[in-house]
Motif scaffolding. Structure first.
Motif, PDB file in Angstrom:
ATOM      1  N   ALA A   1      15.417 -23.352  -4.695  1.00 46.17           N
ATOM      2  CA  ALA A   1      16.145 -23.039  -3.463  1.00 46.17           C
ATOM      3  C   ALA A   1      16.427 -21.548  -3.339  1.00 46.17           C
ATOM      4  O   ALA A   1      16.542 -21.017  -2.231  1.00 46.17           O
ATOM      5  CB  ALA A   1      17.451 -23.837  -3.424  1.00 46.17           C
ATOM      6  N   GLN A   2      16.543 -20.855  -4.473  1.00 47.33           N
ATOM      7  CA  GLN A   2      16.788 -19.412  -4.468  1.00 47.33           C
ATOM      8  C   GLN A   2      15.504 -18.601  -4.300  1.00 47.33           C
ATOM      9  O   GLN A   2      15.544 -17.382  -4.238  1.00 47.33           O
ATOM     10  CB  GLN A   2      17.491 -18.985  -5.764  1.00 47.33           C
ATOM     11  CG  GLN A   2      18.887 -19.535  -5.942  1.00 47.33           C
ATOM     12  CD  GLN A   2      18.891 -20.990  -6.393  1.00 47.33           C
ATOM     13  OE1 GLN A   2      17.925 -21.464  -6.980  1.00 47.33           O
ATOM     14  NE2 GLN A   2      19.969 -21.696  -6.097  1.00 47.33           N
ATOM     15  N   GLY A   3      14.353 -19.256  -4.303  1.00 47.71           N
ATOM     16  CA  GLY A   3      13.083 -18.565  -4.108  1.00 47.71           C
ATOM     17  C   GLY A   3      12.372 -18.147  -5.380  1.00 47.71           C
ATOM     18  O   GLY A   3      11.321 -17.531  -5.318  1.00 47.71           O
TER      19      GLY A   3
END
Length: 73
Positions: A22-24
């Motif tokens: 989700a944070q990449g």
């Protein structure tokens, strides 16, 4: 007493990216492939990993070789 080591076999451990968090940042997974002959060269082990994972949808991140030894006195 001296210890004698005899090469038994190797394990090829392949790390590949299966997506993003989700944070990449990359989400990684590993797979171990056993029974690699100890006489195989490092280049051959690497080339096999590249060829196998070239057939996959996931990009190859790294290849590691773990050698197994029998130790005796």
């Amino acid at each position: 007493m001296a210890i004698i080591s005899n090469a038994r076999d190797s394990v090829m451990v392949v790390t590949y990216q299966v997506g993003l968090t989700a944070q990449g940042s990359p989400k990684l997974s590993q797979r171990s492939i056993g029974n690699v002959k100890s006489a195989s060269s490092d280049q051959d082990v690497y080339d096999v990993a590249v060829a196998l994972y070239g057939l996959q949808d996931y990009p190859l991140v790294g290849v590691r070789r773990d050698n197994r030894l029998d130790l005796t006195e």
